[in-house]
Scaffold this active site. Sequence first.
Site, PDB file in Angstrom:
ATOM      1  N   GLN A  32       0.826  -1.202   0.000  1.00 38.52           N
ATOM      2  CA  GLN A  32       0.000   0.000   0.000  1.00 38.52           C
ATOM      3  C   GLN A  32       0.867   1.262   0.000  1.00 38.52           C
ATOM      4  OE1 GLN A  32      -2.285  -0.558   3.639  1.00 38.52           O
ATOM      5  NE2 GLN A  32      -0.441  -1.350   4.616  1.00 38.52           N
ATOM      6  N   GLU A 107      -0.489  -8.529  11.559  1.00 40.60           N
ATOM      7  CA  GLU A 107      -0.428  -7.409  10.617  1.00 40.60           C
ATOM      8  C   GLU A 107       0.268  -7.860   9.336  1.00 40.60           C
ATOM      9  OE1 GLU A 107      -0.363  -4.315   8.415  1.00 40.60           O
ATOM     10  OE2 GLU A 107      -1.258  -3.908  10.388  1.00 40.60           O
ATOM     11  N   ASP A 138      -0.976 -12.693   6.633  1.00 42.07           N
ATOM     12  CA  ASP A 138      -2.366 -12.441   6.291  1.00 42.07           C
ATOM     13  C   ASP A 138      -3.265 -13.040   7.369  1.00 42.07           C
ATOM     14  OD1 ASP A 138      -4.594 -11.861   4.290  1.00 42.07           O
ATOM     15  OD2 ASP A 138      -4.814 -14.012   4.578  1.00 42.07           O
ATOM     16  N   ASP A 156      -9.072  -4.716  13.790  1.00 38.83           N
ATOM     17  CA  ASP A 156      -8.718  -3.308  13.614  1.00 38.83           C
ATOM     18  C   ASP A 156      -8.196  -3.138  12.190  1.00 38.83           C
ATOM     19  OD1 ASP A 156      -7.717  -0.762  13.701  1.00 38.83           O
ATOM     20  OD2 ASP A 156      -6.243  -1.132  15.284  1.00 38.83           O
TER      21      ASP A 156
END
Length: 275
Positions: A32, A107, A138, A156
């Site tokens: 990302q 994470e 993952d 989250d």
Amino acid sequence: MSGIWFTEELHPYYRKALRVKAILEDEQTPYQHLQVLETEFFGKALILDDIIQLTERDNAGYHEMITHIPMLAQGAPRRVLIVGGGDGGSLQQVLKHSSVEEAVVCELDRRVVEVSRKYFTQFGDPWSDPRARLVIQDAFTFLEGGREKFDVIISDTTDPIGMAERLFSEEFYRLMAAALNPGGAIATQCEQPFFDTALIREIYSFAKTLSRYPAYYYAHIPTYPGGGIGFMYLSDVPWQEGLKRDYPQGLNYLNREVHQAAFALPEFFRRELYG
């Protein structure tokens, strides 16, 4: 830099903007686009794929509500799983509970953790706590292994775009429920009542099949779309049990009155969700 604005457009019909004082980080990770901005009023902000994840000024409402509501309901959680949460904000709140023996953060993007440890440590570094365990993986794969059980699970996550979309699926909710110990509780990031009514209604429909006392609740976060964010609570323990517990020290958003009021929904949305 005073003339620079960061503008977020998560929805094609709604934008919001923050005035930027400095660009502290700007990189493309393997997963990302990651940025850290120094903004006016809201302080440092973590941005992923052009969407605000947290700011120093208003993150307490999000992190305190997604963590303490399920943890107080469970009562004395020993093992906690945080799905996502690489910024460390939820981990920091989870570790306020003395009953916690291990908090696992699953994470996908290690750079989120590394960058957040550099810039978002105004309340200390939760990763240095020996009870914290980071798993770079993952979350689907982690839960599909079925090897670990937890007293509380906190999802989250980012918004349901790209890889994160399946973290809002019935399959993923079933994986979380299967990893929960008896008497445990789950809380998930569950979007915004005005903009995401259909998605929330869908999630609630299968949450009812996975727990006895599912419920939606809400927090006021000025830098999130519409000024707030909601959460889905799933447990065989009513959320009201949490009102009977002693609250952790050092909270900036949650108190007993906010806890109670968070589950009161606007009538249009209550009809949509509960009928």
